[in-house]
Each structure stands twice: as structure tokens, then as C-alpha cells.
Design a protein around this motif. Structure first.
Motif, mmCIF file in Angstrom:
data_model
loop_
_atom_site.group_PDB
_atom_site.id
_atom_site.type_symbol
_atom_site.label_atom_id
_atom_site.label_comp_id
_atom_site.label_asym_id
_atom_site.label_seq_id
_atom_site.Cartn_x
_atom_site.Cartn_y
_atom_site.Cartn_z
ATOM 1 N N MET A 222 0.852 -1.181 0.000
ATOM 2 C CA MET A 222 0.000 0.000 0.000
ATOM 3 C C MET A 222 0.896 1.242 0.000
ATOM 4 O O MET A 222 2.022 1.204 0.497
ATOM 5 C CB MET A 222 -0.934 -0.008 1.208
ATOM 6 C CG MET A 222 -1.921 -1.174 1.218
ATOM 7 S SD MET A 222 -2.993 -1.257 -0.242
ATOM 8 C CE MET A 222 -4.071 0.142 0.046
ATOM 9 N N ALA A 223 0.394 2.323 -0.537
ATOM 10 C CA ALA A 223 1.186 3.550 -0.689
ATOM 11 C C ALA A 223 1.153 4.425 0.556
ATOM 12 O O ALA A 223 1.403 5.621 0.477
ATOM 13 C CB ALA A 223 0.686 4.337 -1.901
ATOM 14 N N GLN A 224 0.861 3.842 1.703
ATOM 15 C CA GLN A 224 0.864 4.590 2.953
ATOM 16 C C GLN A 224 1.992 4.075 3.839
ATOM 17 O O GLN A 224 2.412 2.941 3.725
ATOM 18 C CB GLN A 224 -0.470 4.413 3.703
ATOM 19 C CG GLN A 224 -1.662 5.036 3.030
ATOM 20 C CD GLN A 224 -2.278 4.148 1.978
ATOM 21 O OE1 GLN A 224 -2.090 2.959 1.961
ATOM 22 N NE2 GLN A 224 -3.019 4.760 1.067
ATOM 23 N N GLY A 225 2.444 4.927 4.722
ATOM 24 C CA GLY A 225 3.422 4.512 5.716
ATOM 25 C C GLY A 225 4.804 4.245 5.156
ATOM 26 O O GLY A 225 5.191 4.757 4.109
ATOM 27 N N GLY A 226 5.544 3.411 5.872
ATOM 28 C CA GLY A 226 6.946 3.159 5.593
ATOM 29 C C GLY A 226 7.304 2.661 4.207
ATOM 30 O O GLY A 226 8.334 3.067 3.670
ATOM 31 N N PRO A 227 6.514 1.774 3.587
ATOM 32 C CA PRO A 227 6.911 1.267 2.281
ATOM 33 C C PRO A 227 7.185 2.357 1.247
ATOM 34 O O PRO A 227 8.071 2.218 0.412
ATOM 35 C CB PRO A 227 5.726 0.392 1.863
ATOM 36 C CG PRO A 227 5.192 -0.114 3.157
ATOM 37 C CD PRO A 227 5.347 1.061 4.118
ATOM 38 N N ARG A 228 6.483 3.458 1.321
ATOM 39 C CA ARG A 228 6.704 4.508 0.313
ATOM 40 C C ARG A 228 8.062 5.188 0.478
ATOM 41 O O ARG A 228 8.530 5.863 -0.432
ATOM 42 C CB ARG A 228 5.572 5.519 0.319
ATOM 43 C CG ARG A 228 5.464 6.337 1.559
ATOM 44 C CD ARG A 228 4.166 7.135 1.567
ATOM 45 N NE ARG A 228 3.993 7.698 2.878
ATOM 46 C CZ ARG A 228 3.856 8.983 3.108
ATOM 47 N NH1 ARG A 228 3.836 9.838 2.118
ATOM 48 N NH2 ARG A 228 3.726 9.418 4.333
ATOM 49 N N PHE A 229 8.701 5.002 1.632
ATOM 50 C CA PHE A 229 10.005 5.614 1.842
ATOM 51 C C PHE A 229 11.163 4.678 1.495
ATOM 52 O O PHE A 229 12.270 5.139 1.266
ATOM 53 C CB PHE A 229 10.148 6.102 3.286
ATOM 54 C CG PHE A 229 9.164 7.173 3.630
ATOM 55 C CD1 PHE A 229 9.287 8.449 3.092
ATOM 56 C CD2 PHE A 229 8.093 6.909 4.458
ATOM 57 C CE1 PHE A 229 8.362 9.443 3.388
ATOM 58 C CE2 PHE A 229 7.166 7.891 4.767
ATOM 59 C CZ PHE A 229 7.294 9.161 4.224
ATOM 60 N N VAL A 230 10.926 3.374 1.486
ATOM 61 C CA VAL A 230 12.025 2.451 1.182
ATOM 62 C C VAL A 230 11.919 1.863 -0.220
ATOM 63 O O VAL A 230 12.930 1.523 -0.821
ATOM 64 C CB VAL A 230 12.137 1.315 2.223
ATOM 65 C CG1 VAL A 230 12.472 1.866 3.584
ATOM 66 C CG2 VAL A 230 10.909 0.462 2.279
ATOM 67 N N ALA A 231 10.720 1.733 -0.731
ATOM 68 C CA ALA A 231 10.540 1.146 -2.058
ATOM 69 C C ALA A 231 10.852 2.181 -3.141
ATOM 70 O O ALA A 231 10.906 3.379 -2.879
ATOM 71 C CB ALA A 231 9.115 0.647 -2.212
ATOM 72 N N ASP A 232 11.059 1.683 -4.314
ATOM 73 C CA ASP A 232 11.312 2.523 -5.479
ATOM 74 C C ASP A 232 10.150 2.267 -6.444
ATOM 75 O O ASP A 232 10.236 1.391 -7.298
ATOM 76 C CB ASP A 232 12.657 2.124 -6.089
ATOM 77 C CG ASP A 232 13.149 3.086 -7.131
ATOM 78 O OD1 ASP A 232 12.536 4.152 -7.309
ATOM 79 O OD2 ASP A 232 14.161 2.764 -7.779
#
Length: 141
Positions: free
Chosen positions: A45-55
């Protein structure tokens, strides 16, 4: 199970084709980073931590809603070539990450936030960010 798989000579990447992470409240995104380090493409999902580590678009698909999430999983399950490209990008991205880089990114976001003029709207009480850095602050980058 992991020990048996390794003894058999098969790593996780050979058995798993995709990391699917539906959480909308993950704060850091460590599980996403760990999956990427294992060479797994990610759907999150595009919320929280994943949006900061994923590309997004390279190592991961970050879905804005549940239907987009399901559609992304279906698409990647059927597209081996795209998964392979994302697998390579995921591993590269994970190798780029370090605590020093994360700290630099956080400090950069704070520096941008405090250097951008803020126009206070009296009628709503909300702060409106204006100026050159507005898009970075508004998106949390």
C-alpha cells in the motif's frame, strides 16, 4: 522450513516470486526492505513506511487503494519478465539503503520543511505550504 529449503539448495527467491504487503499502518517498512534485499519485487500500500524504502515502478508497486493492490498482484503474477526486472531493481535498491542514507533523507525533509514559507489560513486553521519546496513537504519526501 527455511533451513530445509537451504539444505535442499533452494533459496527463498527461487520459491517465492513476489512479496505482498497490504498494511496501511506500517511505520518504517523494514519488512519491505528485507523482501527487497532477498530480491523479491514488492506490492504494498502507498501509505506509511513502504513509500520511503521502495522505489515505485522499479522495485515495487505501491497501490493507492485495495482494488489497485489486487490488480497489481494479479498483473505481476502473470508477468514474469516484469517480475524479473523488479527483482533486480529491488535487490539494487536494498543495497543502496543504509542508516546513514535514511538519516540524511530525514534531515533533508526536515530542512526543506523549515525552509519553506507557510501561509496560515485563518478560516480553516490549516497550514498551507507555498514555495519551491512545497511538493516535497506536502508528500513527505
Amino acid at each position: 522450513a527455511f533451513v530445509q529449503l537451504r539444505i535442499a539448495g533452494r533459496g527463498l527467491r527461487q520459491l517465492w516470486i513476489l512479496f505482498v504487503f497490504p498494511s496501511e499502518i506500517e511505520t518504517v517498512g523494514n519488512v519491505v526492505l528485507e523482501a527487497m534485499a532477498s530480491g523479491l519485487p514488492v506490492v504494498a500500500m502507498a501509505q506509511g513506511g513502504p513509500r520511503f524504502v521502495a522505489d515505485p515502478g522499479r522495485s515495487a508497486i505501491l497501490a493507492g487503494n485495495h482494488q489497485a493492490f489486487v490488480d497489481a498482484v494479479r498483473t505481476l503474477v502473470r508477468d514474469e519478465a516484469r517480475r524479473e526486472a523488479m527483482r533486480k531493481a529491488a535487490r539494487r535498491r536494498a543495497l543502496e539503503m543504509s542508516w546513514d542514507r535514511i538519516f540524511d533523507d530525514v534531515c533533508g525533509a526536515y530542512a526543506t520543511a523549515i525552509s519553506v514559507p507557510v501561509d496560515r489560513r485563518r478560516e480553516s486553521g490549516e497550514a498551507v505550504v507555498t514555495g519551491a519546496g512545497a511538493s516535497r513537504v506536502a508528500t513527505g519526501l
